[in-house]
Design a protein around this motif. Structure first.
Motif, short mmCIF file in Angstrom:
data_model
loop_
_atom_site.label_atom_id
_atom_site.label_comp_id
_atom_site.label_asym_id
_atom_site.label_seq_id
_atom_site.Cartn_x
_atom_site.Cartn_y
_atom_site.Cartn_z
N ALA A 105 9.49 -6.03 -6.75
CA ALA A 105 8.12 -5.77 -6.30
C ALA A 105 7.62 -4.40 -6.71
O ALA A 105 8.38 -3.48 -6.95
N ALA A 106 6.30 -4.27 -6.79
CA ALA A 106 5.64 -3.00 -7.10
C ALA A 106 4.30 -2.98 -6.37
O ALA A 106 3.79 -4.01 -5.94
N PRO A 107 3.70 -1.79 -6.21
CA PRO A 107 2.47 -1.71 -5.42
C PRO A 107 1.21 -2.13 -6.16
O PRO A 107 1.07 -1.90 -7.36
N TYR A 108 0.30 -2.76 -5.43
CA TYR A 108 -1.08 -2.92 -5.87
C TYR A 108 -1.81 -1.64 -5.48
O TYR A 108 -1.60 -1.09 -4.39
N GLY A 109 -2.71 -1.20 -6.36
CA GLY A 109 -3.46 0.00 -6.04
C GLY A 109 -4.95 -0.17 -6.27
O GLY A 109 -5.39 -0.93 -7.14
N ILE A 110 -5.74 0.55 -5.47
CA ILE A 110 -7.18 0.68 -5.71
C ILE A 110 -7.34 1.79 -6.73
O ILE A 110 -6.91 2.93 -6.49
N ALA A 111 -7.91 1.48 -7.90
CA ALA A 111 -8.02 2.45 -8.99
C ALA A 111 -9.29 3.28 -8.85
O ALA A 111 -10.38 2.75 -8.61
#
Length: 320
Positions: A266-272
């Protein structure tokens, strides 16, 4: 849209991707499969401005005065973001955005675009932020092209709000022995362009031996890829785990697809957010921290049945 989790970009199979070990997604309501390449503006029917906005003063003055944060998003990536039967933008991201807006005293206005154009739209100031199941990676932070390794922009900052990864799926009852990415050598896979799944397929194909490369067909959105697989035009598809699981659960009443093999790390989703806009970045981070603390974030995550992907704290640039 590594829409894909719910992931959308990684360098190779060994890299962090957007998959999370969540259970089957139980989402109430039906799914309207729609395309997202029309670039139409989705003006949300949001009603009045929030009266109580404890973090309004933290926003840049221009955004605070206009009362709107413009969001670039690939709105064809259920259950992260998609159009319901009435044409309204719904999903995990819109629900989180609404909660953030109540803290900041502004409306988040989702503008529909293909996933691989979102960061360009952010650089050109078409959007204030990009929120679209986008994986936070070091390359994206630094503006490095995943495939060429060359610098293509100034990069972006991410406010991480979810954890996810990618999965492989096939037609139901026809997995063709596919359990891992290596099993795709000599076979054809369909993916959404510019996503983690797309990057992983290209990286894995380079490892294939005996001339048996992976044939990769990429599309503007995940629904187009699913349609291609459903019609028999490919051996497998790949997208973010929540999205793949949602397709398995809903497409053809659960009769079209099946998940195969294990999910990747898993890895993070980010708000860009643009590098030159730290004030907006910090305001969104603090708003996320607030809705985590007050329980609103947890309610949204549970509503969409993706509890295992929840984050415990708001972080900036946590991707690797």
């Amino acid at each position: 849209m590594t829409a894909g989790p719910i992931c959308r970009n990684a360098a190779a199979t060994s890299a962090k991707s957007r998959i999370v070990a969540v259970g089957a997604i139980a989402v109430a309501g039906s799914l309207l499969l729609t395309g997202c390449g029309d670039q139409t503006n989705d003006k949300k029917d949001s009603g009045d401005k929030v009266v109580s906005a404890p973090l309004s003063d933290e926003l840049p003055s221009d955004i605070r005065n206009q009362g709107v944060i413009k969001v670039g998003s690939d709105i064809a990536y259920p259950p992260v973001e998609f159009k319901d039967k009435g044409g309204k933008t719904v999903g995990i991201d819109p629900d989180i955005a609404d909660a953030l807006g109540k803290q900041l005293g502004v409306r988040f206005e989702f503008d529909n675009g293909t996933f691989d154009t979102l960061l360009g739209g952010l650089r050109s100031k078409r959007y204030d932020i990009a929120m679209s199941a986008m994986t936070d990676t070091k390359n994206r932070q630094e503006g490095i092209d995943e495939e060429t390794g060359k610098k293509v922009g100034t990069g972006v900052d991410f406010v991480d709000y979810f954890t996810a990864g990618v999965s492989i799926y096939t037609k139901k009852g026809d997995d063709q022995g596919i359990k891992t990415w290596a099993d795709l050598c000599g076979k054809k896979i369909v993916v959404q362009r510019g996503t983690v799944s797309h990057d992983m397929a290209k990286a894995e194909s380079k490892k294939c031996k005996g001339g048996k490369k992976i044939s990769i067909e990429s599309f503007d959105n995940d629904q187009q890829a699913q349609t291609r697989l459903r019609s028999g035009g490919a051996d497998a598809g790949s997208s973010d785990f929540p999205v793949a699981a949602y397709a398995v659960k809903t497409s053809g009443g659960g009769k079209d697809f099946q998940l195969v093999g294990d999910q990747v790390e898993a890895a993070p989703y980010g708000i860009a957010i643009a590098k030159n806009n730290p004030e907006l970045r910090d305001a969104i981070k603090n708003a996320l921290a607030a809705i985590i603390a007050n329980g609103q974030y947890e309610k949204i995550i549970k509503k969409w049945g993706v509890d295992a992907g929840a984050v415990k704290e708001a972080k900036i640039n946590g991707g690797k």
